[in-house]
Design an enzyme around this catalytic site. Structure first.
Site, mmCIF file in Angstrom:
data_model
loop_
_atom_site.group_PDB
_atom_site.id
_atom_site.type_symbol
_atom_site.label_atom_id
_atom_site.label_comp_id
_atom_site.label_asym_id
_atom_site.label_seq_id
_atom_site.Cartn_x
_atom_site.Cartn_y
_atom_site.Cartn_z
ATOM 1 N N ASP A 10 0.821 -1.213 0.000
ATOM 2 C CA ASP A 10 0.000 0.000 0.000
ATOM 3 C C ASP A 10 0.855 1.264 0.000
ATOM 4 O O ASP A 10 1.956 1.276 0.538
ATOM 5 C CB ASP A 10 -0.919 -0.015 1.234
ATOM 6 C CG ASP A 10 -2.028 1.025 1.126
ATOM 7 O OD1 ASP A 10 -2.402 1.391 -0.010
ATOM 8 O OD2 ASP A 10 -2.515 1.480 2.177
ATOM 9 N N ARG A 23 -0.870 9.335 -9.975
ATOM 10 C CA ARG A 23 -0.938 8.077 -9.208
ATOM 11 C C ARG A 23 -0.397 6.890 -9.996
ATOM 12 O O ARG A 23 0.224 5.990 -9.424
ATOM 13 C CB ARG A 23 -2.393 7.796 -8.803
ATOM 14 C CG ARG A 23 -2.943 8.732 -7.727
ATOM 15 C CD ARG A 23 -4.405 8.389 -7.409
ATOM 16 N NE ARG A 23 -4.538 7.020 -6.917
ATOM 17 C CZ ARG A 23 -4.359 6.672 -5.650
ATOM 18 N NH1 ARG A 23 -4.059 7.573 -4.741
ATOM 19 N NH2 ARG A 23 -4.494 5.411 -5.266
ATOM 20 N N ASN A 58 -11.166 -2.564 -4.740
ATOM 21 C CA ASN A 58 -10.474 -1.574 -5.569
ATOM 22 C C ASN A 58 -11.261 -1.193 -6.835
ATOM 23 O O ASN A 58 -10.931 -0.211 -7.503
ATOM 24 C CB ASN A 58 -9.060 -2.041 -5.933
ATOM 25 C CG ASN A 58 -8.080 -1.982 -4.777
ATOM 26 O OD1 ASN A 58 -7.167 -2.798 -4.664
ATOM 27 N ND2 ASN A 58 -8.241 -1.006 -3.882
ATOM 28 N N GLU A 197 1.469 -12.816 12.632
ATOM 29 C CA GLU A 197 2.067 -11.648 13.271
ATOM 30 C C GLU A 197 1.939 -10.497 12.277
ATOM 31 O O GLU A 197 2.174 -10.681 11.071
ATOM 32 C CB GLU A 197 3.557 -11.909 13.578
ATOM 33 C CG GLU A 197 3.790 -13.013 14.589
ATOM 34 C CD GLU A 197 3.237 -12.681 15.973
ATOM 35 O OE1 GLU A 197 3.196 -11.494 16.338
ATOM 36 O OE2 GLU A 197 2.833 -13.634 16.679
HETATM 37 C C1 IPE Z 1 -5.331 -2.658 0.089
HETATM 38 O O1 IPE Z 1 -5.044 -1.339 -0.128
HETATM 39 C C2 IPE Z 1 -5.421 -3.405 -1.222
HETATM 40 C C3 IPE Z 1 -4.153 -3.626 -1.912
HETATM 41 C C4 IPE Z 1 -2.965 -3.289 -1.479
HETATM 42 C C5 IPE Z 1 -4.276 -4.310 -3.178
HETATM 43 P P1 IPE Z 1 -6.179 -0.229 -0.261
HETATM 44 O O2 IPE Z 1 -5.493 1.070 -0.478
HETATM 45 O O3 IPE Z 1 -7.176 -0.638 -1.272
HETATM 46 O O4 IPE Z 1 -6.866 -0.313 1.187
HETATM 47 P P2 IPE Z 1 -7.754 0.766 1.963
HETATM 48 O O5 IPE Z 1 -8.759 1.296 0.992
HETATM 49 O O6 IPE Z 1 -6.835 1.837 2.438
HETATM 50 O O7 IPE Z 1 -8.338 0.011 3.105
HETATM 51 C C1 IPE Z 2 -1.588 0.263 -3.327
HETATM 52 O O1 IPE Z 2 -1.440 1.641 -3.381
HETATM 53 C C2 IPE Z 2 -1.957 -0.331 -4.662
HETATM 54 C C3 IPE Z 2 -3.350 -0.792 -4.738
HETATM 55 C C4 IPE Z 2 -4.228 -0.726 -3.781
HETATM 56 C C5 IPE Z 2 -3.774 -1.357 -5.983
HETATM 57 P P1 IPE Z 2 -2.672 2.629 -3.333
HETATM 58 O O2 IPE Z 2 -3.117 2.898 -4.734
HETATM 59 O O3 IPE Z 2 -3.724 2.146 -2.422
HETATM 60 O O4 IPE Z 2 -1.967 3.922 -2.744
HETATM 61 P P2 IPE Z 2 -2.583 4.930 -1.709
HETATM 62 O O5 IPE Z 2 -3.046 4.137 -0.529
HETATM 63 O O6 IPE Z 2 -3.689 5.656 -2.397
HETATM 64 O O7 IPE Z 2 -1.427 5.819 -1.381
HETATM 65 MG MG MG Z 3 -4.114 2.440 -0.433
#
Ligand code: IPE
Ligand code: IPE
Ligand code: MG
Length: 235
Positions: A10, A23, A58, A197
């Site tokens: 993430d 992004r 997502n 963990e």
């Molecule tokens: C979790 O990240 C999903 C992946 C890393 C694929 P998100 O960015 O989607 O999670 P939330 O929305 O912060 O919970």
């Molecule tokens: C993780 O990064 C990738 C996916 C969830 C696909 P994010 O796209 O969630 O990045 P943030 O959380 O918006 O920074």
């Molecule tokens: Mg995210």
């Protein structure tokens, strides 16, 4: 050393925003971090690594971002499959194929098929994955066996449930790492993570690599896992 590590990758979007970029660039850099991490995991002798790369939730993002994530997955498979095959990596995909474009589905299936006999390292890709969705699908499979008279409801055990999940051939994750400053599972391996963990890191995923993986493994090694029992030597 954990046998199975799960990673919630993430922070791609925030990484890009903080660097003044779109992004999508964060997601591209995220793929490089994934390559570094797989390499480090192989080097450390890890057996199983599962990475969360697209969740069933997502889909709530703008279609342009969803398409960019699918395109990146396709590029990753096209560019890396031959090398992963050579390195003896066995790829598994966890999640539902439902809703995925045909070309994405076909590439995922190709990656699984062409690496099925490998045993050096197991890479699980959680793609279009949601822990609750996985449990619902597993429950349907079991319910169908009951309906067809193959098993009785009293035969349904935790083991039967594990066997019906996408991760049937994987051990439960010992360690789950989440980058990106958030402290939650976001529907990742919810059944399997019962005794994992958890390590939460402030580093954003595109900045992750060997050092981060090593420090998470060291953190894991310092934990005492009791599984509901007592501290060793306490009885
Ligand atoms: C979790 O990240 C999903 C992946 C890393 C694929 P998100 O960015 O989607 O999670 P939330 O929305 O912060 O919970
Ligand atoms: C993780 O990064 C990738 C996916 C969830 C696909 P994010 O796209 O969630 O990045 P943030 O959380 O918006 O920074
Ligand atoms: Mg995210």
């Amino acid at each position: 050393m954990p046998a199975h590590i799960g990673i919630i990758m993430d922070g791609n979007g925030r990484w890009a925003t903080r660097h003044g970029m779109p992004r999508a660039v964060g997601h591209e850099r995220g793929v490089e971090a994934l390559r570094r991490t797989v390499k480090a995991a192989q080097k450390f002798g890890l057996e199983y690594l599962t990475v969360y790369s697209f969740s069933t939730e997502n889909w709530r993002r703008p279609m342009a971002e969803v398409s960019a994530l699918f395109a990146l997955l396709k590029t990753f498979v096209k560019q890396d499959l031959a090398r992963l095959k050579r390195e003896g990596v066995c790829i598994s995909v966890f999640g539902t194929r439902e809703g995925l474009p045909d070309d994405v589905r076909a590439l995922l299936e190709k990656a699984v098929r062409e690496t099925a006999d490998n045993t050096a390292f197991h890479l699980g890709i959680a793609f279009n994955y949601g822990g609750r969705e996985e449990i619902v699908r597993a429950t349907r499979k079991i319910a169908d066996e009951v309906r067809r008279g193959k098993i009785d409801p009293t035969d349904i055990t935790e083991h039967v449930m594990c066997e019906a999940l996408d991760t049937a051939h994987y051990p439960n994750p010992d360690l789950i790492i989440r980058t990106g400053e958030e402290h939650r599972l976001s529907n990742f391996l919810v059944w399997q993570a019962a005794y994992a963990e958890l390590v939460f890191l402030d580093v954003l995923w595109p900045d992750f690599g060997e050092d981060g993986l090593l420090s998470a493994i060291e953190n894991f090694a310092s934990r005492e896992r009791r599984f509901g029992g007592l501290k060793t030597g306490a009885a």
